[in-house]
Design a protein around this motif. Structure first.
Motif, short mmCIF file in Angstrom:
data_model
loop_
_atom_site.label_atom_id
_atom_site.label_comp_id
_atom_site.label_asym_id
_atom_site.label_seq_id
_atom_site.Cartn_x
_atom_site.Cartn_y
_atom_site.Cartn_z
N GLY A 28 0.78 -1.10 0.02
CA GLY A 28 -0.05 -0.03 -0.18
C GLY A 28 0.76 1.23 -0.03
N GLY A 30 -0.28 4.36 0.23
CA GLY A 30 -0.77 5.64 0.78
C GLY A 30 -0.20 6.03 1.67
N ILE A 31 -0.49 7.24 2.41
CA ILE A 31 0.09 8.04 3.41
C ILE A 31 0.51 7.02 4.32
CG2 ILE A 31 -1.71 8.67 5.05
CD1 ILE A 31 0.77 11.26 4.19
N THR A 32 -0.27 5.78 4.86
CA THR A 32 0.21 5.13 5.87
C THR A 32 1.46 4.15 5.62
OG1 THR A 32 -2.29 4.95 6.66
CG2 THR A 32 -0.76 3.23 7.48
N GLU A 51 2.75 -0.72 -4.46
CA GLU A 51 1.21 -0.22 -4.46
C GLU A 51 0.53 -0.50 -5.78
OE1 GLU A 51 -0.83 2.18 -3.26
OE2 GLU A 51 -2.07 1.80 -5.27
N LYS A 52 -0.80 -0.97 -5.60
CA LYS A 52 -1.33 -1.71 -6.99
C LYS A 52 -1.89 -0.63 -8.09
CE LYS A 52 -6.24 -2.00 -5.31
NZ LYS A 52 -7.10 -1.49 -6.31
N THR A 59 -7.49 6.60 -0.56
CA THR A 59 -8.25 7.70 0.33
C THR A 59 -7.10 8.83 0.37
OG1 THR A 59 -9.16 5.94 1.42
CG2 THR A 59 -8.86 7.84 2.39
N SER A 60 -5.75 8.44 0.27
CA SER A 60 -4.87 9.70 0.37
C SER A 60 -4.76 10.74 -0.70
CB SER A 60 -3.46 9.15 0.77
OG SER A 60 -3.51 8.25 1.69
N THR A 64 -10.18 15.75 2.81
CA THR A 64 -10.42 17.37 2.86
C THR A 64 -9.12 18.22 2.78
OG1 THR A 64 -12.36 16.68 4.38
CG2 THR A 64 -11.70 19.09 4.23
N LEU A 66 -6.74 18.57 4.97
CA LEU A 66 -6.02 19.38 6.07
C LEU A 66 -5.43 18.71 6.99
CD1 LEU A 66 -9.76 20.98 7.04
CD2 LEU A 66 -7.63 22.31 5.71
N ALA A 196 -0.46 -7.04 -4.76
CA ALA A 196 -0.04 -8.25 -4.11
C ALA A 196 -1.28 -9.07 -4.01
CB ALA A 196 -0.04 -8.01 -2.41
N PRO A 233 -8.72 1.26 2.70
CA PRO A 233 -10.22 0.53 2.66
C PRO A 233 -9.93 -0.78 2.04
CG PRO A 233 -9.85 2.49 1.48
CD PRO A 233 -8.69 2.47 1.88
N ARG A 342 -13.44 6.45 4.11
CA ARG A 342 -12.68 6.29 5.22
C ARG A 342 -12.64 4.74 5.78
NH1 ARG A 342 -16.41 10.24 5.44
NH2 ARG A 342 -15.95 12.25 5.68
N GLY A 374 -7.11 5.69 11.34
CA GLY A 374 -6.26 7.09 11.45
C GLY A 374 -6.51 8.08 10.50
N LEU A 376 -4.63 11.40 8.02
CA LEU A 376 -3.15 11.84 7.20
C LEU A 376 -2.42 12.58 8.37
CD1 LEU A 376 -4.48 14.35 4.57
CD2 LEU A 376 -3.34 12.04 4.10
N THR A 377 -3.15 13.39 9.21
CA THR A 377 -2.21 14.11 10.23
C THR A 377 -1.33 13.30 11.14
OG1 THR A 377 -4.34 15.51 10.13
CG2 THR A 377 -2.56 15.90 11.79
P1 FAD Z 1 -5.13 4.85 1.07
O1 FAD Z 1 -4.61 6.06 0.80
O2 FAD Z 1 -6.21 4.34 0.58
O3 FAD Z 1 -3.98 3.63 0.59
C1 FAD Z 1 -3.96 2.25 0.73
C2 FAD Z 1 -3.41 2.09 -0.68
O4 FAD Z 1 -3.02 0.67 -0.69
C3 FAD Z 1 -4.00 2.32 -1.83
O5 FAD Z 1 -3.37 3.48 -2.61
C4 FAD Z 1 -4.23 0.92 -2.83
O6 FAD Z 1 -4.25 1.13 -4.19
C5 FAD Z 1 -3.23 0.20 -2.09
N1 FAD Z 1 -3.54 -1.24 -2.22
C6 FAD Z 1 -4.83 -1.64 -2.06
N2 FAD Z 1 -4.73 -3.28 -2.26
C7 FAD Z 1 -3.38 -3.56 -2.59
C8 FAD Z 1 -2.71 -4.68 -3.07
N3 FAD Z 1 -3.26 -5.96 -3.38
N4 FAD Z 1 -1.47 -4.40 -3.40
C9 FAD Z 1 -0.76 -3.43 -3.46
N5 FAD Z 1 -1.54 -2.11 -3.06
C10 FAD Z 1 -2.70 -2.35 -2.56
N6 FAD Z 1 -7.30 12.87 7.55
C11 FAD Z 1 -6.84 13.94 7.78
O7 FAD Z 1 -5.72 14.08 8.51
N7 FAD Z 1 -7.34 15.32 7.43
C12 FAD Z 1 -8.34 15.37 6.29
O8 FAD Z 1 -8.64 16.71 6.10
C13 FAD Z 1 -8.94 14.48 6.14
N8 FAD Z 1 -10.27 14.14 5.35
C14 FAD Z 1 -10.46 13.09 5.07
C15 FAD Z 1 -11.82 13.10 4.31
C16 FAD Z 1 -12.37 12.03 3.59
C17 FAD Z 1 -13.56 12.14 2.87
C18 FAD Z 1 -11.81 10.68 3.97
C19 FAD Z 1 -12.23 9.56 3.12
C20 FAD Z 1 -10.70 10.71 4.75
C21 FAD Z 1 -9.97 11.88 5.22
N9 FAD Z 1 -9.03 11.78 6.04
C22 FAD Z 1 -8.39 12.88 6.69
C23 FAD Z 1 -8.46 10.62 6.59
C24 FAD Z 1 -7.12 10.27 5.51
O9 FAD Z 1 -7.42 10.60 4.22
C25 FAD Z 1 -6.96 8.79 5.69
O10 FAD Z 1 -6.94 8.02 6.98
C26 FAD Z 1 -5.50 8.39 4.86
O11 FAD Z 1 -5.58 9.02 3.81
C27 FAD Z 1 -5.82 6.87 4.78
O12 FAD Z 1 -4.49 6.30 4.03
P2 FAD Z 1 -4.25 4.88 3.80
O13 FAD Z 1 -2.64 5.05 3.40
O14 FAD Z 1 -4.33 4.17 5.19
O15 FAD Z 1 -5.22 4.36 2.82
#
Ligand code: FAD
Length: 550
Positions: A28, A30-32, A51-52, A59-60, A64, A66, A196, A233, A342, A374, A376-377
């Motif tokens: 993955g 994303g930001i995590t 990253e797929k 989600t990243s 919003t 912020l 994966a 997600p 989310r 979690g 972004l912040t």
């Molecule tokens: P993701 O960004 O979804 O990353 C997961 C990644 O895994 C994806 O890119 C996906 O393609 C990859 N993946 C999935 N399956 C596979 C696989 N089999 N093989 C390889 N890769 C794979 N947080 C804040 O701090 N401030 C905000 O203003 C804010 N606003 C928000 C508003 C909305 C509407 C939402 C939905 C969320 C908001 N958040 C905010 C929360 C924040 O955006 C998320 O917590 C964060 O982006 C989650 O990141 P992630 O890396 O966990 O997930």
């Protein structure tokens, strides 16, 4: 090895990933996942990240945007969290000043609203203190008249006054990308469009993953001592592959944002206000647009393609029109939009907006470590907790030991301070080359000090070449940001489809042509790229009757 984050070297990177046993493999981008890879690499672990789709495409790039100070947590009485989040915000602003910028936020206070005047005044003051807010950014309470002077279009009926405080705005997709870029600088091997598809087990422990390169179609096996599922997600799908989906589960909540031209909703500040149903909505001006968000509804449809429905759109339009009665937004005013999911942890009897935004770590019997939830912040702290677990599990037999977490002191790519050059100095260097002022301002926001890398490429292109600046930008994007698809450039690398839709439309044809040239696309590839761009532009203006399951 040549540039480790170039689209030209994707194949070499995949081969490299398949060629050794890694201390940590992150699923993955994303930001995590980005934060985990950076932290682990800095501590001396050997890290791979796959990253797929494109980096930040989940989600990243749909938040919003912020970097919150944690005001919401204050309301829930989570004082320690307010402190932590305030500190994180300050660290990010120091380490990525080009991507995390303070913006004043107006909280209008109405009779019968979520926040009363005195409760807001005291609450915001406690928040300033707990979050360690800088003196000049501390809250200012405003009288009714002062609120009207600040935002003349706000509804006056029932208005009691307001609070002015600071939030920090970011570009989530670029923040994610630049953290990965920094991780790569410190040794991570990261690649996009590698999915994966299956786990590899030995004695019921997960020791690797089978992957498929979605660009070449090739398959490979990657091995690692620890594997972290940071798939946002999609995390439960990964747990399903591992056979460990039991106990805690994700529920998804959809959040939609709408974009209108700034003159349609000409606010001077960001505004955080009550929607008619009592939920809170943001309005955020950004350059020539204003965006509005968000909704918060339970979601059960396609994770890969969350759509904006007419109902989502109408909910937000209605909220704006009630709070800004002279604005009269209509569906035709929406220039673009995005919907994000989310990943929240299920709690019995709670609806989406009541569910905790805290992250959860789940370790399965196979050893797979999953992190979900979690914000972004909080990504840096989440990463720290995960890597603390990982270092205990990795037992190198070559005498290596791992350093403690240092991500609070590491500058994110583009945020470097270059002696006394400063922003003006960076712009000045572009002016001397005759590059348009508006392009320079945009490049500085997008790339920070990496603008110098674009200048280098600009200088190598013969002076009278048409589209010289776009070509230099694309070369940089391909060579230094692993951009492989035109849609990713238009949406995630530049944010044009979100924030400058007309520019995305006008530049699409040139982007396709120049990328075809730079990446030597054959005619079939050219056609499919063109189709994907057309589909993206259509999607950004399309509203569905209901959520789609495809
Ligand atoms: P993701 O960004 O979804 O990353 C997961 C990644 O895994 C994806 O890119 C996906 O393609 C990859 N993946 C999935 N399956 C596979 C696989 N089999 N093989 C390889 N890769 C794979 N947080 C804040 O701090 N401030 C905000 O203003 C804010 N606003 C928000 C508003 C909305 C509407 C939402 C939905 C969320 C908001 N958040 C905010 C929360 C924040 O955006 C998320 O917590 C964060 O982006 C989650 O990141 P992630 O890396 O966990 O997930």
């Amino acid at each position: 090895m040549e540039n480790a984050f170039s689209a030209y070297h994707r194949r070499t990177i995949v081969d490299r990933l398949a060629s050794q046993n890694w201390d940590l493999l992150v699923i993955g981008g994303g930001i995590t996942g980005a934060g985990i890879a950076l932290d682990a690499s800095l501590r001396g672990l050997r890290v791979g990240l796959i990253e797929k789709s494109d980096f930040g495409s989940g989600t990243s790039s749909r938040s919003t945007k912020l970097i919150h100070g944690g005001l919401r947590y204050l309301k829930q009485g989570e004082f320690k969290l307010v402190q932590e989040v305030g500190r994180e915000r300050a660290i990010l602003h120091t380490n990525a000043p080009h991507l995390v910028v303070p913006v004043p936020m107006l909280l209008p206070i109405y009779k019968g609203g979520t926040f009363g005047y005195w409760a807001s005044s005291i609450g915001l003051a406690i928040y300033d203190w707990l979050a360690g807010v800088k003196r000049h950014e501390r809250r200012k309470m405003l009288s009714k008249q002062e609120v009207i002077t600040h935002e003349p279009l706000l509804k006056k009926e029932g208005l009691k006054g307001g609070g002015l405080y600071y939030e920090y705005r970011t570009d989530d997709a670029r923040l994610t990308l630049n953290i990965i870029k920094t991780a790569v600088h410190y040794g991570t091997k990261a690649v996009n469009y590698v999915e994966a598809t299956q786990f590899i087990f030995r004695a019921e422990k997960v020791i690797g993953v089978r992957v498929q390169d979605r660009i070449t179609g090739e398959e490979a096996e990657l091995y690692a001592s620890t594997i972290v599922n940071a798939a946002g997600p999609w995390s439960d799908r990964i747990r399903q592959l591992d056979g460990s989906l039991q106990g805690k589960r994700l529920v998804l909540s959809k959040g939609v944002h709408l974009v209108v031209e700034h003159h349609k909703l000409p606010v001077q500040h960001s505004v955080y206000f009550d929607a008619p149903d009592g939920r809170m909505v943001f309005i955020i001006p950004r350059g020539k647009i204003t965006y509005i968000g968000t909704t918060d509804t339970a979601y059960h449809a396609s994770i890969d393609n969350p759509n904006t429905t007419k109902q989502d759109r109408d909910y937000l339009i209605h909220a704006v029109n009630v709070m800004f009665p002279q604005v009269h937004l209509s569906p035709q005013d929406i220039q673009s939009h995005w919907a994000g999911l989310r990943p929240l942890i299920y709690q019995e009897g709670k609806n989406p907006s009541e569910l905790s935004r805290k992250d959860e770590i789940i370790i399965s019997h196979s050893g797979l470590i999953t992190i979900a939830g979690g914000k972004l912040t909080g990504f840096r702290k989440m990463a720290q907790r995960i890597v603390d677990i990982v270092v205990k599990q990795v037992k190198p037999n070559d005498g290596r030991s791992f350093a403690p977490c240092t991500t609070d002191k590491v500058v994110i790519s583009g945020g470097e301070r270059l002696g006394n050059i400063g922003k003006e100095g960076l712009i000045q260097r572009g002016r001397k080359r005759g590059i348009q002022e508006s392009i320079l301002a945009e490049w500085l926001d997008l790339y920070g000090t990496n603008i110098l890398e674009i200048y280098k490429r600009y200088d190598r292109i013969p002076p009278h070449t048409s589209e010289r600046s776009l070509k230099a930008q694309l070369q940089y994007s391909i060579e230094e940001e692993m951009t492989v698809n035109a849609v990713d450039f238009l949406k995630l690398r530049t944010g044009w489809t979100y924030f400058q839709f007309k520019k995305a439309e006008t530049e699409a044809e040139s982007v396709l042509r120049l990328m075809a040239d730079l990446l030597t696309w054959k005619s079939e590839e050219k056609d499919s790229q063109k189709k994907a761009v057309e589909q993206l532009l259509k999607q950004m203006q399309e509203f569905h009757d209901e959520d789609t399951f495809l």
